[in-house]
Design a protein around this motif. Structure first.
Motif, PDB file in Angstrom:
ATOM      1  N   ALA A 262     -35.034 -11.357  -0.106  1.00 38.27           N
ATOM      2  CA  ALA A 262     -36.376 -10.517   0.076  1.00 38.27           C
ATOM      3  C   ALA A 262     -36.521  -9.265   0.001  1.00 38.27           C
ATOM      4  CB  ALA A 262     -37.211 -11.028   1.413  1.00 38.27           C
ATOM      5  N   ALA A 263     -35.350  -8.644   0.463  1.00 44.15           N
ATOM      6  CA  ALA A 263     -35.013  -7.343   0.441  1.00 44.15           C
ATOM      7  C   ALA A 263     -34.729  -6.639  -1.045  1.00 44.15           C
ATOM      8  CB  ALA A 263     -33.711  -6.744   1.279  1.00 44.15           C
ATOM      9  N   ALA A 264     -34.119  -7.561  -1.619  1.00 44.55           N
ATOM     10  CA  ALA A 264     -33.656  -7.350  -3.119  1.00 44.55           C
ATOM     11  C   ALA A 264     -34.852  -7.212  -3.878  1.00 44.55           C
ATOM     12  CB  ALA A 264     -32.618  -8.135  -3.537  1.00 44.55           C
ATOM     13  N   ASN A 265     -35.868  -8.202  -3.533  1.00 43.66           N
ATOM     14  CA  ASN A 265     -37.085  -8.434  -4.276  1.00 43.66           C
ATOM     15  C   ASN A 265     -37.898  -7.179  -4.152  1.00 43.66           C
ATOM     16  OD1 ASN A 265     -36.567 -10.783  -5.674  1.00 43.66           O
ATOM     17  ND2 ASN A 265     -37.438 -11.809  -4.154  1.00 43.66           N
ATOM     18  N   VAL A 266     -37.932  -6.455  -2.867  1.00 37.71           N
ATOM     19  CA  VAL A 266     -38.816  -5.596  -2.595  1.00 37.71           C
ATOM     20  C   VAL A 266     -38.256  -4.156  -3.151  1.00 37.71           C
ATOM     21  CG1 VAL A 266     -39.489  -3.967  -0.515  1.00 37.71           C
ATOM     22  CG2 VAL A 266     -39.677  -6.461  -0.338  1.00 37.71           C
ATOM     23  N   ARG A 267     -36.886  -4.104  -2.977  1.00 36.64           N
ATOM     24  CA  ARG A 267     -36.247  -2.979  -3.885  1.00 36.64           C
ATOM     25  C   ARG A 267     -36.529  -2.842  -5.236  1.00 36.64           C
ATOM     26  NH1 ARG A 267     -32.000  -4.332  -0.230  1.00 36.64           N
ATOM     27  NH2 ARG A 267     -30.935  -5.252  -2.055  1.00 36.64           N
ATOM     28  N   ALA A 268     -36.518  -4.178  -5.956  1.00 33.44           N
ATOM     29  CA  ALA A 268     -36.565  -4.353  -7.300  1.00 33.44           C
ATOM     30  C   ALA A 268     -38.369  -3.810  -7.680  1.00 33.44           C
ATOM     31  CB  ALA A 268     -36.415  -5.583  -7.900  1.00 33.44           C
ATOM     32  N   ARG A 269     -39.218  -4.197  -6.709  1.00 31.41           N
ATOM     33  CA  ARG A 269     -40.280  -4.187  -7.133  1.00 31.41           C
ATOM     34  C   ARG A 269     -40.903  -2.577  -6.854  1.00 31.41           C
ATOM     35  NH1 ARG A 269     -44.847  -2.870  -7.816  1.00 31.41           N
ATOM     36  NH2 ARG A 269     -46.952  -3.983  -7.412  1.00 31.41           N
ATOM     37  N   ILE A 270     -40.139  -1.986  -5.759  1.00 26.88           N
ATOM     38  CA  ILE A 270     -40.535  -0.719  -5.681  1.00 26.88           C
ATOM     39  C   ILE A 270     -39.823   0.285  -6.730  1.00 26.88           C
ATOM     40  CG2 ILE A 270     -40.007   1.591  -4.327  1.00 26.88           C
ATOM     41  CD1 ILE A 270     -40.311  -0.593  -1.603  1.00 26.88           C
ATOM     42  N   GLY A 271     -38.711  -0.074  -7.317  1.00 30.83           N
ATOM     43  CA  GLY A 271     -37.899   0.668  -8.117  1.00 30.83           C
ATOM     44  C   GLY A 271     -38.391   0.559  -9.430  1.00 30.83           C
ATOM     45  N   SER A 272     -39.149  -0.453  -9.952  1.00 30.78           N
ATOM     46  CA  SER A 272     -39.595  -0.673 -11.280  1.00 30.78           C
ATOM     47  C   SER A 272     -41.043  -0.786 -11.210  1.00 30.78           C
ATOM     48  CB  SER A 272     -39.010  -2.284 -11.709  1.00 30.78           C
ATOM     49  OG  SER A 272     -39.518  -3.510 -11.212  1.00 30.78           O
ATOM     50  N   GLY A 273     -41.708  -0.856 -10.373  1.00 31.90           N
ATOM     51  CA  GLY A 273     -43.192  -0.774 -10.556  1.00 31.90           C
ATOM     52  C   GLY A 273     -43.743  -2.338 -10.817  1.00 31.90           C
ATOM     53  N   GLY A 274     -42.835  -3.203 -10.756  1.00 31.71           N
ATOM     54  CA  GLY A 274     -43.293  -4.680 -11.013  1.00 31.71           C
ATOM     55  C   GLY A 274     -42.011  -5.712 -11.352  1.00 31.71           C
ATOM     56  N   LEU A 275     -42.171  -6.786 -11.073  1.00 32.82           N
ATOM     57  CA  LEU A 275     -41.197  -7.679 -11.155  1.00 32.82           C
ATOM     58  C   LEU A 275     -41.268  -8.486 -12.548  1.00 32.82           C
ATOM     59  CD1 LEU A 275     -40.924  -9.019  -7.532  1.00 32.82           C
ATOM     60  CD2 LEU A 275     -39.371  -7.689  -8.680  1.00 32.82           C
ATOM     61  N   ALA A 276     -42.598  -9.065 -12.681  1.00 33.29           N
ATOM     62  CA  ALA A 276     -42.987  -9.888 -13.860  1.00 33.29           C
ATOM     63  C   ALA A 276     -42.521  -9.011 -15.115  1.00 33.29           C
ATOM     64  CB  ALA A 276     -44.175 -10.607 -13.868  1.00 33.29           C
ATOM     65  N   ASP A 277     -42.074  -9.961 -16.058  1.00 34.76           N
ATOM     66  CA  ASP A 277     -41.935  -9.485 -17.529  1.00 34.76           C
ATOM     67  C   ASP A 277     -43.189  -9.840 -18.220  1.00 34.76           C
ATOM     68  OD1 ASP A 277     -41.521  -8.948 -19.989  1.00 34.76           O
ATOM     69  OD2 ASP A 277     -39.637 -10.245 -20.142  1.00 34.76           O
ATOM     70  N   LEU A 278     -44.003  -8.698 -18.376  1.00 38.70           N
ATOM     71  CA  LEU A 278     -45.658  -9.010 -18.927  1.00 38.70           C
ATOM     72  C   LEU A 278     -45.678  -8.707 -20.357  1.00 38.70           C
ATOM     73  CD1 LEU A 278     -47.455  -7.412 -15.867  1.00 38.70           C
ATOM     74  CD2 LEU A 278     -46.911  -9.996 -16.258  1.00 38.70           C
ATOM     75  N   ARG A 279     -44.451  -8.462 -21.078  1.00 37.29           N
ATOM     76  CA  ARG A 279     -44.480  -8.419 -22.553  1.00 37.29           C
ATOM     77  C   ARG A 279     -44.931  -9.671 -22.976  1.00 37.29           C
ATOM     78  NH1 ARG A 279     -38.875  -8.181 -24.624  1.00 37.29           N
ATOM     79  NH2 ARG A 279     -38.842  -9.541 -22.689  1.00 37.29           N
ATOM     80  N   PRO A 280     -45.857  -9.441 -24.025  1.00 35.67           N
ATOM     81  CA  PRO A 280     -46.584 -10.486 -24.761  1.00 35.67           C
ATOM     82  C   PRO A 280     -45.502 -11.305 -25.733  1.00 35.67           C
ATOM     83  CG  PRO A 280     -47.220  -8.574 -25.753  1.00 35.67           C
ATOM     84  CD  PRO A 280     -46.541  -7.913 -24.523  1.00 35.67           C
ATOM     85  N   THR A 281     -45.682 -12.624 -25.889  1.00 40.84           N
ATOM     86  CA  THR A 281     -44.757 -13.363 -26.781  1.00 40.84           C
ATOM     87  C   THR A 281     -45.104 -12.754 -28.195  1.00 40.84           C
ATOM     88  OG1 THR A 281     -44.918 -15.092 -25.376  1.00 40.84           O
ATOM     89  CG2 THR A 281     -44.358 -15.608 -27.592  1.00 40.84           C
ATOM     90  N   ASP A 282     -43.900 -12.542 -28.863  1.00 44.42           N
ATOM     91  CA  ASP A 282     -44.083 -12.124 -30.346  1.00 44.42           C
ATOM     92  C   ASP A 282     -44.986 -12.772 -31.235  1.00 44.42           C
ATOM     93  OD1 ASP A 282     -42.194 -10.261 -29.593  1.00 44.42           O
ATOM     94  OD2 ASP A 282     -40.610 -11.514 -30.461  1.00 44.42           O
ATOM     95  N   SER A 283     -45.969 -12.344 -31.809  1.00 44.06           N
ATOM     96  CA  SER A 283     -47.090 -12.715 -32.639  1.00 44.06           C
ATOM     97  C   SER A 283     -47.380 -11.768 -33.668  1.00 44.06           C
ATOM     98  CB  SER A 283     -48.172 -13.380 -31.841  1.00 44.06           C
ATOM     99  OG  SER A 283     -48.773 -12.190 -31.325  1.00 44.06           O
ATOM    100  N   GLU A 284     -48.189 -12.581 -34.546  1.00 46.79           N
ATOM    101  CA  GLU A 284     -48.898 -11.652 -35.672  1.00 46.79           C
ATOM    102  C   GLU A 284     -50.201 -11.885 -35.954  1.00 46.79           C
ATOM    103  OE1 GLU A 284     -46.647 -12.447 -39.163  1.00 46.79           O
ATOM    104  OE2 GLU A 284     -45.950 -14.550 -38.516  1.00 46.79           O
ATOM    105  N   VAL A 285     -50.917 -11.120 -36.425  1.00 50.11           N
ATOM    106  CA  VAL A 285     -52.332 -11.193 -36.541  1.00 50.11           C
ATOM    107  C   VAL A 285     -52.567 -11.910 -38.102  1.00 50.11           C
ATOM    108  CG1 VAL A 285     -54.511 -10.264 -37.133  1.00 50.11           C
ATOM    109  CG2 VAL A 285     -53.300  -9.142 -35.170  1.00 50.11           C
TER     110      VAL A 285
END
Length: 364
Positions: A15-38
């Motif tokens: 839990a402490a590691a997750n809190v540190r990661a959250r504070i240090g990076s501004g977010g835990l989830a990888d929200l990059r969109p899956t590669d696609s093309e129009v």
């Protein structure tokens, strides 16, 4: 002091590691969109293709239809919990149609715009891009309703199958609408209709609020859930991704909202199996492709009994599958449990339809 237990995660170090990661990076989830093309875009919609890197797609392509107000982020929530990523990794080509932001200029667009124009056009574009293949058509929430009526209204479309996900067809079974209906009889004509006609759209903050009200219990218990699961990074990433989705809502076109308001609140017309669209009657028993109807076990916005009603209206479909899977309205589509439940079941349905489609005696 009040005897209320304080939620404590089981693994304090994690839990402490997750809190540190959250504070240090501004977010835990990888929200990059899956590669696609129009693949194709115009003023009404954009069609994106998610293609497997392993070569030509396996089976017929899938077209996912977004509902109004919600963005296509719903299909690509986060890396590791993305519906399109999962389907693409099975070797299948996946397409998503997105309508973009709605503004005052879109106020005159009605239900028929999506049923007669946008969805059929997207099916044809996908089919052409896939070399003339049939298309597996699926939609979430109102997107599923658009897909169902488009399939019924346009039997000439090259469809292999149809899958509405969390799409209610008997609104008497939706507690929220059952609660609002008496208020509508008293005040609806004096409040709702003048509002959407004056403003032209239902603003994005109100659509986001509507989704949150439908799952208010989850929002009230959110702090408790976060504290209890501080040691579960996957759970925290999911909460982060859902928050991003909820904050990305679009406005609702005024005319479409007005039509749905009268259909949903007044007549429960979806439950009848037929509806007047674009000046003619569209009957759901005209659908002649295999259908998979998906419901969420904890869906308050589209309860399973409201979703299941559609199975009684599909007299012309060669096969109809009905499945209840874990999750609420969004969770059944892209919750953590969906990875091991709804997604594999949907992939199996697509494979079965592809096998049947290759048989001259099977469904087209």
């Amino acid at each position: 002091m009040f005897g209320i237990p304080v939620p404590v995660p089981r693994d304090l170090a994690r839990a402490a590691a997750n809190v540190r990661a959250r504070i240090g990076s501004g977010g835990l989830a990888d929200l990059r969109p899956t590669d696609s093309e129009v693949v194709d875009e115009n003023a009404d919609r954009t069609i994106r293709r998610f293609r497997s890197a392993d070569g030509p797609g396996v089976g017929a392509p899938v077209l996912l239809v977004t509902p109004l107000a919600a963005t296509s982020i719903a299909f690509d929530l986060r890396r590791g919990c993305s519906f399109v990523e999962y389907l693409r990794d099975t070797g299948r080509d996946v397409y998503v149609v997105d309508y973009g932001p709605v503004n005052f200029a879109d106020r005159s667009r009605g239900f028929e715009h999506w049923v007669d124009d946008v969805v059929p056009d997207a099916v044809r574009v996908v089919s052409a891009d896939a070399g003339g293949s049939d298309v597996h058509l699926a939609g979430w929430s109102l997107g599923g309703i658009f897909a169902v009526y488009a399939a019924a209204a346009h039997r000439e479309l090259p469809l292999r199958s149809l899958t509405p996900i969390a799409s209610p067809f008997d609104l008497r079974q939706v507690p929220l609408f059952a609660t609002l209906r008496p208020l509508d009889r008293l005040f609806g004509p004096l409040t709702v209709t003048p509002f959407y006609r004056l403003v032209g759209t239902v603003p994005a903050p109100l659509t986001s609020l509507g989704f949150k009200v439908a799952s208010v219990d989850k929002y009230l218990t959110r702090p408790w859930t976060v504290l209890t699961n501080l040691d579960d990074r996957d759970h925290l990433e999911q909460i982060e991704a859902v928050d991003r989705f909820m904050n990305s809502m679009y406005a609702y076109p005024g005319r479409t909202f007005g039509q749905l308001y009268h259909v949903v609140m007044r007549s429960n017309e979806f439950a009848t199996g037929h509806m007047r669209i674009g000046g003619r009657q569209v009957d759901l028993d005209a659908i002649d492709v295999p259908v998979m109807v998906v419901a969420g076990s904890g869906d308050g916005l589209a309860p399973k009994q409201a979703v299941r009603h559609l199975t009684d209206l599909l007299g012309g479909a060669p096969t109809v599958r009905y499945g209840v899977y874990p999750g609420g309205h969004l969770g059944v589509l892209t919750g953590r449990s969906a990875r091991d439940t709804m997604w594999p079941a949907f992939a199996a349905f697509l494979a079965d339809c592809d096998d049947a489609g290759s048989d001259p005696t099977g469904p087209r």
